[in-house]
Motif scaffolding. Structure first.
Motif, PDB file in Angstrom:
ATOM      1  N   ALA A  68       3.291  -3.201  -7.678  1.00 16.01           N
ATOM      2  CA  ALA A  68       3.963  -3.076  -6.064  1.00 16.01           C
ATOM      3  C   ALA A  68       4.200  -4.330  -5.230  1.00 16.01           C
ATOM      4  CB  ALA A  68       2.557  -1.757  -5.358  1.00 16.01           C
ATOM      5  N   ARG A  86      -0.280   5.203 -11.303  1.00 14.49           N
ATOM      6  CA  ARG A  86      -0.790   4.588 -10.919  1.00 14.49           C
ATOM      7  C   ARG A  86      -0.371   3.698 -10.493  1.00 14.49           C
ATOM      8  NH1 ARG A  86      -5.345   5.678  -7.584  1.00 14.49           N
ATOM      9  NH2 ARG A  86      -6.884   7.177  -8.153  1.00 14.49           N
ATOM     10  N   ASN A 100      -1.584  -2.825  -7.439  1.00 16.60           N
ATOM     11  CA  ASN A 100      -1.914  -4.254  -6.422  1.00 16.60           C
ATOM     12  C   ASN A 100       0.176  -4.959  -7.527  1.00 16.60           C
ATOM     13  OD1 ASN A 100      -2.149  -6.501  -4.497  1.00 16.60           O
ATOM     14  ND2 ASN A 100      -2.538  -4.642  -3.084  1.00 16.60           N
ATOM     15  N   GLU A 133       2.289   1.787  -3.240  1.00 14.91           N
ATOM     16  CA  GLU A 133       1.044   2.376  -4.462  1.00 14.91           C
ATOM     17  C   GLU A 133       1.254   3.644  -4.011  1.00 14.91           C
ATOM     18  OE1 GLU A 133      -2.181  -1.324  -5.354  1.00 14.91           O
ATOM     19  OE2 GLU A 133      -1.967  -1.035  -2.695  1.00 14.91           O
ATOM     20  N   ARG A 134       1.197   4.359  -2.787  1.00 15.06           N
ATOM     21  CA  ARG A 134       0.671   5.798  -2.446  1.00 15.06           C
ATOM     22  C   ARG A 134       1.679   6.308  -2.802  1.00 15.06           C
ATOM     23  NH1 ARG A 134      -0.480   8.397   3.517  1.00 15.06           N
ATOM     24  NH2 ARG A 134      -0.087   9.888   2.627  1.00 15.06           N
ATOM     25  N   TYR A 135       3.204   5.680  -2.850  1.00 14.86           N
ATOM     26  CA  TYR A 135       4.583   6.552  -3.522  1.00 14.86           C
ATOM     27  C   TYR A 135       4.219   6.998  -4.726  1.00 14.86           C
ATOM     28  CZ  TYR A 135       8.822   7.811  -4.647  1.00 14.86           C
ATOM     29  OH  TYR A 135      10.663   8.137  -4.747  1.00 14.86           O
ATOM     30  N   LEU A 185       1.806   6.945  -6.786  1.00 13.29           N
ATOM     31  CA  LEU A 185       0.346   8.213  -7.216  1.00 13.29           C
ATOM     32  C   LEU A 185       0.960   9.615  -6.632  1.00 13.29           C
ATOM     33  CD1 LEU A 185      -2.651   8.443  -8.184  1.00 13.29           C
ATOM     34  CD2 LEU A 185      -2.766   8.194  -5.630  1.00 13.29           C
ATOM     35  N   GLU A 186       1.683   9.686  -5.309  1.00  8.21           N
ATOM     36  CA  GLU A 186       2.057  10.645  -4.641  1.00  8.21           C
ATOM     37  C   GLU A 186       3.129  11.351  -4.889  1.00  8.21           C
ATOM     38  OE1 GLU A 186       1.375  11.737  -0.540  1.00  8.21           O
ATOM     39  OE2 GLU A 186      -1.006  10.379  -0.592  1.00  8.21           O
ATOM     40  N   GLU A 187       3.951  10.645  -5.749  1.00 10.01           N
ATOM     41  CA  GLU A 187       5.394  11.102  -5.899  1.00 10.01           C
ATOM     42  C   GLU A 187       5.794  11.392  -7.325  1.00 10.01           C
ATOM     43  OE1 GLU A 187       7.673  12.865  -3.175  1.00 10.01           O
ATOM     44  OE2 GLU A 187       6.305  12.470  -1.809  1.00 10.01           O
ATOM     45  N   ALA A 209       0.556  -1.567  -0.050  1.00 14.20           N
ATOM     46  CA  ALA A 209       0.117  -0.105   0.110  1.00 14.20           C
ATOM     47  C   ALA A 209       0.851   0.794   0.370  1.00 14.20           C
ATOM     48  CB  ALA A 209      -0.623   0.040   0.949  1.00 14.20           C
ATOM     49  N   SER A 210       2.157   1.217   1.109  1.00 14.10           N
ATOM     50  CA  SER A 210       3.296   2.329   1.006  1.00 14.10           C
ATOM     51  C   SER A 210       3.404   2.988  -0.836  1.00 14.10           C
ATOM     52  CB  SER A 210       3.775   2.693   1.726  1.00 14.10           C
ATOM     53  OG  SER A 210       5.047   3.118   1.536  1.00 14.10           O
TER      54      SER A 210
END
Length: 87
Positions: free
Chosen positions: A34, A28, A31, A18-20, A22-24, A15-16
């Protein structure tokens, strides 16, 4: 040596990742992608981190063991010097 994470930690790591992405990077990452990236990190980079952690733990333990002599040392044959001045 294979490094494996517990199920909960693995899920959180995926999850981290995937978030990285997306945010950085504004992208996308799925799963499965990742999870594959996590597998790569654990297999290729993980041992270097693990070895460093073991070396640091070993260094700290050796320092603690070296201090044992100072912390736990008891002087021997002191009865007569402690007795001075006593009747």
């Amino acid at each position: 040596m294979s490094i494996e994470l517990p199920k909960e930690a693995r899920s959180a790591a995926i999850a981290s990742i995937e978030r990285y992405f997306l945010e950085e990077h504004g992208e996308r990452i799925g799963n499965m992608a990742a999870g594959a990236l996590l597998n790569f990190f654990l297999a290729d980079i993980g041992p270097a981190v693990y070895n460093l952690a073991v070396a640091q733990a070993q260094e700290r333990m050796q320092a603690r063991v070296a201090d044992l002599d100072i912390e736990l040392h008891a002087e021997a044959f002191t009865w007569w010097t402690q007795r001075k001045g006593k009747p």
